[in-house]
Design a protein around this motif. Structure first.
Motif, PDB file in Angstrom:
ATOM      1  N   GLY A 262       0.889  -1.254   0.069  1.00  0.00           N
ATOM      2  CA  GLY A 262       0.137   0.030   0.070  1.00  0.00           C
ATOM      3  C   GLY A 262       0.839   1.151   0.122  1.00  0.00           C
ATOM      4  O   GLY A 262       0.396   2.177  -0.557  1.00  0.00           O
ATOM      5  N   GLY A 263       1.980   1.226   0.618  1.00  0.00           N
ATOM      6  CA  GLY A 263       2.896   2.469   0.796  1.00  0.00           C
ATOM      7  C   GLY A 263       3.768   2.870  -0.392  1.00  0.00           C
ATOM      8  O   GLY A 263       4.329   3.534  -0.444  1.00  0.00           O
ATOM      9  N   ILE A 264       3.552   1.795  -1.368  1.00  0.00           N
ATOM     10  CA  ILE A 264       4.683   1.801  -2.465  1.00  0.00           C
ATOM     11  C   ILE A 264       3.944   1.530  -3.976  1.00  0.00           C
ATOM     12  O   ILE A 264       4.406   1.992  -4.863  1.00  0.00           O
ATOM     13  CB  ILE A 264       5.883   1.043  -2.041  1.00  0.00           C
TER      14      ILE A 264
ATOM     15  N   GLU B 133       7.977  16.147 -12.222  1.00  0.00           N
ATOM     16  CA  GLU B 133       8.282  15.558 -10.865  1.00  0.00           C
ATOM     17  C   GLU B 133       6.710  15.085 -10.323  1.00  0.00           C
ATOM     18  O   GLU B 133       5.674  15.108 -11.295  1.00  0.00           O
ATOM     19  CB  GLU B 133       8.423  16.876 -10.004  1.00  0.00           C
ATOM     20  N   CYS B 134       6.762  14.490  -9.452  1.00  0.00           N
ATOM     21  CA  CYS B 134       5.586  14.176  -8.804  1.00  0.00           C
ATOM     22  C   CYS B 134       5.234  14.573  -7.380  1.00  0.00           C
ATOM     23  O   CYS B 134       6.083  15.113  -6.600  1.00  0.00           O
ATOM     24  CB  CYS B 134       5.537  12.505  -8.735  1.00  0.00           C
ATOM     25  N   VAL B 135       3.912  14.858  -6.795  1.00  0.00           N
ATOM     26  CA  VAL B 135       3.861  15.341  -5.507  1.00  0.00           C
ATOM     27  C   VAL B 135       2.891  13.834  -5.020  1.00  0.00           C
ATOM     28  O   VAL B 135       1.762  13.598  -5.406  1.00  0.00           O
ATOM     29  CB  VAL B 135       3.031  16.515  -5.597  1.00  0.00           C
ATOM     30  N   VAL B 136       3.356  13.625  -3.663  1.00  0.00           N
ATOM     31  CA  VAL B 136       2.690  12.543  -3.074  1.00  0.00           C
ATOM     32  C   VAL B 136       2.374  12.912  -1.648  1.00  0.00           C
ATOM     33  O   VAL B 136       3.253  13.265  -0.977  1.00  0.00           O
ATOM     34  CB  VAL B 136       3.495  11.366  -3.036  1.00  0.00           C
TER      35      VAL B 136
ATOM     36  N   ASP C  50       6.574   8.251  -2.925  1.00  0.00           N
ATOM     37  CA  ASP C  50       5.196   7.430  -2.134  1.00  0.00           C
ATOM     38  C   ASP C  50       5.759   7.042  -1.113  1.00  0.00           C
ATOM     39  O   ASP C  50       5.176   6.962   0.200  1.00  0.00           O
ATOM     40  CB  ASP C  50       4.838   6.293  -3.302  1.00  0.00           C
ATOM     41  N   ALA C  51       7.188   6.302  -0.852  1.00  0.00           N
ATOM     42  CA  ALA C  51       7.445   5.628   0.252  1.00  0.00           C
ATOM     43  C   ALA C  51       7.799   6.528   1.261  1.00  0.00           C
ATOM     44  O   ALA C  51       7.366   6.434   2.612  1.00  0.00           O
ATOM     45  CB  ALA C  51       8.867   4.776   0.083  1.00  0.00           C
TER      46      ALA C  51
END
Lengths: 166, 133, 323
Positions: free
Chosen positions: C165-167, C231-234, C280-281
């Motif tokens: 779930g966390g990744i 980039e990404c935003v988590v 994400d992690a």
């Protein structure tokens, strides 16, 4: 027009000129954020052709131009938009020109406005949720303004070549 | 067809040109006014898209009030330009508890039944593209 | 006229061709997550289909609840099975998870599933489990009992279960991004249930504007906005899933030391960076470790990411620079 071959070569030249106008338009970084608004430089050639020949020649030059610029810089959508726009524009410009009561500014401005309406009808068919009224207002306004400017340019050109034999 | 005989001489501007310019100006003005009053389509082009089982099953304009049944379990309602899920047979009922949506980019999701109500349309330039949550 | 007809026919052959300035977007639900993808450029429809095909494949591989998924079958193996050969995606995702479990010294632990199932935050009426049950579940949590060797997963203990779930979302968005870039796409935005990942700039123009959800506010309320490119935003937060019992709030980010929700003083952490899996992690790791410990971990590992921490009185602080 005296000889058919001369007519054909002149029309070919005009078509090439119209394509170049489309190319110049693609080069100019003129993007106000609303698709459909553009300077409409090609109409210089179309209105000129309409004035020197008739609606048939103007239509032919227009169709060839749209296909050529469409394949070079656009896509199937831009071709159908331009096609609808130019049919509307040539229709109104022919009517106004043949009536003999209007100058180039009025004729060309109406062509610009109708071009926008034609495009918008296609867009509305593709995207039913398009906000028609607001969009039509914007396109008519911008078409009228750019069209009037184009009319001025066509007048200056025609004034100069009027005595050359057409 | 013969070319109009009246245009031997190139003419820049006549009185009639003024009238036709005014005509187009008025036409644009009227259309702007209509648009500002919300007639002739929402300025953002907002439209409800219903996705069920990862397939788009319907598109609806927001200006007509109506109730729409989605598959077996869900029912949504368009009322005064806003969309709500009015009933669902899912266990958590999170979708029914969600607030109404009306602006492009907003959505209501029923995860258990795989139903998404989504408003599509033109976003403003200042609007954000997505929300990280 | 003949010429005209010929031209029209000729053009009809090309009308299905592609062009510039097009865009396509699609929304669907995969692995219990709303997937929203928008692609600009040539042939966006085909790329969109390709993306959703990947989502469908990943759902069959990484979904935790789907009884048909590879991960579910891995977790419900027979007790005497010690090593199982799995698909490359599952093996890769588990080994990435093990890497972050190790780096965070077990604060982030992919074997937390027995404890998570006990708390069952997804149920209709979650409640605090009994202390003995928590202790029993904690016994089963230890990432050091799982190993990945090439595409084979080796378990030292029959009770060990894996929770990606966390990744998983980070892994999938990285895969989608990889696919899009390999197809020459230069502008796309992928939203996997709140994990927002981008390719290039928006339609080749400005950077993407991504809002960060305000904790405990109505969904869609933006706390801050960042502008990103590639980039990404988590974001992870205690507000995502929680329940209240006897006046106390219990949220879904569990402490693998105590077996109870972590108490690091943070409500939310949003991580911005180019590595989707890391972001994400790390967003979960930041909540678990708290601000200081997670910052020194980022320094120590040399991870490339900016973090927005929001603590319990809604005051923000940035690690790195706000993009």
């Amino acid at each position: 027009m005296r000889s058919p071959s001369k007519k054909i070569s002149v029309l070919a030249m005009l078509t090439a000129f119209a394509v170049i106008m489309g190319y110049i338009e693609a080069l100019i970084p003129f993007y106000p954020g609303i698709p459909g608004i553009k300077p409409g430089l090609c109409n210089i050639v179309i209105l000129g052709t309409l004035y020197m020949f008739s609606w048939k020649e103007a239509f032919l030059v227009s169709v060839v131009r749209i296909l050529a610029t469409g394949f070079l810089f656009g896509n199937a959508f831009s071709i159908s938009y331009s096609m609808a726009g130019s049919v509307f524009a040539i229709f109104i410009m022919t009517v106004l020109l043949y009536s003999g009561r209007f100058g180039f500014v009025g004729i060309s401005a109406s062509g610009g406005a109708m071009h926008g309406i034609g495009q918008l009808l296609v867009a509305k068919a593709v995207m039913p949720a398009l906000p028609f009224a607001g969009y039509a207002g914007i396109l008519i306004l911008s078409g009228t303004v750019t069209g009037a400017a184009v009319g001025l340019i066509v007048y200056e050109i025609m004034k100069r070549i009027n005595g050359v034999g057409y | 067809m013969v070319r109009g005989k009246a245009v031997k001489q190139a003419v820049l501007f006549r009185k009639a040109d003024m009238l036709i310019l005014m005509f187009w100006g008025m036409a644009a003005l009227i259309l702007f006014l209509l648009s500002a009053r919300g007639i002739g389509g929402d300025p953002s082009g907002a439209c409800l898209v219903i996705i069920s089982g990862n397939e788009t099953v319907g598109r609806y304009e927001l200006d007509k009030d109506q109730t729409i049944r989605i598959g077996e379990g869900n029912t949504c309602e368009i009322k005064e330009g806003s969309v709500r899920m009015v009933s669902a047979d899912c266990p958590d009922k999170l979708c029914v508890k969600s607030h109404g949506i009306s602006k492009p980019g907003e959505s209501i999701v029923c995860l258990p039944n795989n139903v998404i109500l989504k408003i599509t349309g033109q976003k403003g330039d200042a609007d954000i593209d997505a929300v990280s949550e | 006229m003949t010429v005209l007809l010929f031209l029209l026919l000729f053009s009809a052959c090309f009308l299905s061709g592609c062009g510039a300035g097009e865009s396509a977007s699609g929304t669907g639900i995969y692995f219990d997550t709303v997937v929203d993808i928008k692609i600009y450029g040539d042939d966006p429809e085909e790329l969109l289909r390709g993306c959703f095909d990947i989502c469908r494949d990943m759902e069959k591989t990484l979904s935790a609840h789907d009884e048909e998924s590879e991960l579910y079958k891995l977790n419900h193996r027979s007790p005497d099975t010690h090593d199982i050969e799995v698909s490359h995606d599952l093996a890769e995702c588990i080994s990435m998870g093990l890497y972050y479990s190790e780096a965070s010294d077990g604060a982030f632990d992919i074997t937390v599933l027995p404890l998570r199932e006990l708390w069952d935050f997804e149920s209709e009426d979650p409640s605090v489990p009994a202390k003995e049950d928590i202790e029993e579940a904690l016994e089963k949590v230890d990432y050091r009992r799982v190993h990945v060797d090439a595409d084979t997963v080796v378990f030292d203990d029959p009770d060990t279960m894996i929770d990606l779930g966390g990744i998983a979302k980070g892994y999938i968005s990285a895969k989608l991004k990889e696919y899009l870039v390999s197809k020459g796409c230069s502008s796309a935005i992928i939203n996997l249930g709140g994990n927002v990942s981008t390719v290039g700039r928006k339609d080749g123009g400005s950077r993407w504007k991504v809002g960060i959800q305000k904790p405990y506010a109505e969904r869609g309320t933006v706390f801050d906005t960042v502008e990103i490119e590639n980039e990404c935003v988590v974001s992870s937060g205690t507000y995502e899933r929680y329940f209240t019992e006897d006046g106390r709030e219990y949220h879904h980010i569990l402490d693998t030391g105590t077996g109870y929700p972590v108490e690091s003083g943070l409500w939310q952490a949003s991580v911005i960076g180019e590595d989707d899996i890391l972001c994400d992690a790390l967003s979960t790791i930041c909540i678990i470790l708290g601000r200081e410990a997670s910052e020194s971990l980022i320094e120590k590992e040399g991870w490339n990411a900016d973090v927005l921490y929001i603590d319990q009185d809604l005051s923000p602080s940035w690690y790195g620079e706000k993009p």
